[in-house]
Design an enzyme around this catalytic site. Structure first.
Site, PDB file in Angstrom:
ATOM      1  N   GLU A  43      48.482  40.142  39.544  1.00 23.35           N
ATOM      2  CA  GLU A  43      48.949  41.454  39.348  1.00 23.35           C
ATOM      3  C   GLU A  43      47.819  42.171  39.170  1.00 23.35           C
ATOM      4  OE1 GLU A  43      49.154  45.072  37.979  1.00 23.35           O
ATOM      5  OE2 GLU A  43      50.157  44.370  36.222  1.00 23.35           O
ATOM      6  N   GLU A  78      40.963  53.210  42.998  1.00 24.91           N
ATOM      7  CA  GLU A  78      42.009  53.520  41.748  1.00 24.91           C
ATOM      8  C   GLU A  78      41.002  54.137  40.772  1.00 24.91           C
ATOM      9  OE1 GLU A  78      45.213  51.020  39.334  1.00 24.91           O
ATOM     10  OE2 GLU A  78      43.309  50.157  39.570  1.00 24.91           O
ATOM     11  N   CYS A  81      48.082  50.513  35.828  1.00 25.50           N
ATOM     12  CA  CYS A  81      47.791  50.148  37.224  1.00 25.50           C
ATOM     13  C   CYS A  81      48.939  50.829  37.956  1.00 25.50           C
ATOM     14  CB  CYS A  81      48.161  48.625  37.389  1.00 25.50           C
ATOM     15  SG  CYS A  81      49.479  48.049  36.569  1.00 25.50           S
ATOM     16  N   LYS A 123      44.045  34.027  27.670  1.00 23.32           N
ATOM     17  CA  LYS A 123      42.631  34.714  27.403  1.00 23.32           C
ATOM     18  C   LYS A 123      43.020  36.177  26.904  1.00 23.32           C
ATOM     19  CE  LYS A 123      38.309  35.944  27.803  1.00 23.32           C
ATOM     20  NZ  LYS A 123      38.633  37.519  27.448  1.00 23.32           N
TER      21      LYS A 123
END
Length: 485
Positions: free
Chosen positions: A254, A387, A289, A177
């Site tokens: 992840e 974050e 990330c 995807k």
């Protein structure tokens, strides 16, 4: 941005199509969604067709010799490097990162194909002495089967090769995807896979925007799919993991990070620490990330560090990625800008001071935010808890090792952490104490095909890259050999 999409020396741009079963196809509905061009809006039914293609290709591909798969991946690696400039242009065109950063990403993406081309022939089994007389146990490793891979927009080339490279090296077939924000990079990468001789049906790309949830449900629940690998937010990962439980799929996640970056008072080269912190914080305008989200600096050197850090950040040049003097490009979309601004406004409201930046930059272009430094940070601010995923460096001060390790670990996620110190005993203690999957000691850069990439806590589980990456796509089968009959 005024640039034509590169053609990779081909007559077609693969606009309004995705790659399924070795062919470039449109959505059965004829629907598309706009990016810089159009991509097919795949439905659940279109996605099932991709699953069937992967299933049809699996029996033959899993039986290919490991060395044969290695040669395919090696050729793919070579083609990526041969077309690096076109691919980098695509990344900048879709993602917005400066062209120099995009070139670095293409080299990084290629490195995973090279790495897993070398891992493919080294999938070993064991011979185990049995506790039963006359018997022996051997183990072999087999491909897990069809894998669903969901990749993010922030590294549209590297996150695809990191997953596909390992899966193909193991003998699996895949459905990817592609991110709706950056689908053409995925198409270009897979076009090169086709040229490298990877058989039809082994790699399939599905795209969609409004149908993302429906596509995801197929990938997480279809019984033919044996494994899901997802890179993205913790909230979405939690949802996908729940869906995948219905068919007991193997899952690798992840997910989000909130990386601490610690500078102790005994650091020998504070300028090196500043340079590393800038790289860890502002790479891709903070949209990675493993970005340093919370920068903790010992009180004894805080002012010196903050001054040097600010001097360097003020040298940044915002602008379109294709401008030669641009150091930092736009954020990916309006939602990203809104979140960054919310974090800055919240911090200021609670007592933080803006040293530089701190505002949107519409005069530069769409979705630009000034590189920002905040001091006077406290743990009750949003930026300490969430974050940010943007160009905001939040500087906290601390006094003791115990204090800062506690602050660093005060997070539900644990992807990466960084720290600088000179004391070897402290280095061992802190590296062991940080609740993260990856530690950078006296460095702000950890990304490497040789690194087992992954986190702890709600940053997910499983590892990508390294010798461990291929293990995520293999099953261990035990065979007991009896005596003669």
């Amino acid at each position: 941005m005024g640039h034509i999409v590169p053609k990779l020396n081909d007559d077609t741009l693969y606009i309004e199509r995705a790659f399924v079963n070795g062919e470039w196809v449109s959505a059965t509905s004829g629907g598309t969604f706009p990016v810089y061009g159009k991509c097919p809006e795949f439905s659940a039914e279109d996605t099932v067709s991709a699953v069937y293609a992967a299933n049809q290709a699996l029996p033959g591909f899993r039986k290919t010799l490991a060395r044969e798969r290695a040669r395919m991946l090696r050729r793919w690696y070579e083609l990526v490097l041969e077309n690096a400039e076109d691919l980098a242009t695509l990344v900048t065109w879709e993602n917005g990162k400066p062209l120099a950063d995009a070139r670095d990403e293409i080299n990084y993406a290629a490195s995973f194909l090279e790495w897993f081309s070398e891992e493919a022939p080294r999938v070993y089994g064991d011979t185990i002495p049995s506790t039963i007389a006359g018997q022996r146990i051997i183990t072999v490793r087999e491909p897990v089967g069809i894998c669903a891979l969901i990749t993010p927009w922030n590294f549209p080339a590297a996150m695809i090769t990191r997953k596909i490279g390992a899966a193909l090296a193991a003998g699996c077939t895949v459905i990817v995807k592609a991110p709706a924000e950056t689908p053409f990079t995925a198409n270009a990468i897979v076009k090169l896979a086709q040229r490298a001789g990877i058989p039809k049906g082994v790699i399939n790309i599905v795209t969609g925007l409004k149908n993302t949830a429906a596509i995801g449900e197929v990938l997480t629940t279809h019984p033919y799919i044996r494994k899901l690998s997802f890179t993205g937010s913790t909230n979405v990962g939690r949802l996908l993991m729940g869906q995948a439980a219905s068919t007991i799929k193997r899952v690798s996640l992840e997910l989000g990070g909130n990386s601490p970056f610690i500078v102790f008072e005994d650091v020998r080269d504070i300028e090196h620490a500043v340079t590393a912190a800038i790289k860890a914080k502002f790479r891709s305008s903070g949209q990675t990330c493993v970005c340093a989200n919370r920068i903790y600096v010992h009180r004894a050197i805080f002012d010196q560090f903050a001054e040097l850090f600010t001097q360097e950040v003020r040298k940044f040049k915002l602008g379109p990625g294709f401008n030669k003097d641009t150091t930092h490009g736009p954020l990916i979309h309006q939602r990203a800008i809104d979140k960054v601004d919310e974090h800055v406004r919240d911090a200021v409201l609670k007592g933080a001071k803006v040293v530089t930046g701190g505002r949107r930059a519409p005069e530069v272009g769409v979705n630009f935010y000034e590189p920002t430094i905040l001091i006077g940070m406290t743990e009750d601010m949003l930026l300490a808890k969430e974050e940010t995923f943007g160009p905001v460096a939040a500087l906290f001060s601390f006094e003791t090792e115990e204090e800062v390790v506690g602050l660093a670990n005060n997070s539900e996620v644990g992807l990466a952490g960084y720290f600088f110190c000179a004391d070897i005993q402290r280095a061992i203690r802190v590296a062991g104490a940080l609740e993260v999957g990856m530690v950078g000691l006296n460095t702000g850069s950890i990304s490497d095909a040789a690194l087992p990439f992954g986190g702890m806590k709600q940053s997910g589980f499983g590892r990508e890259g390294s010798k461990y990456g291929i293990e995520e796509y293999l099953e261990v089968k035990a065979i007991t050999l009896g005596g003669s009959t």
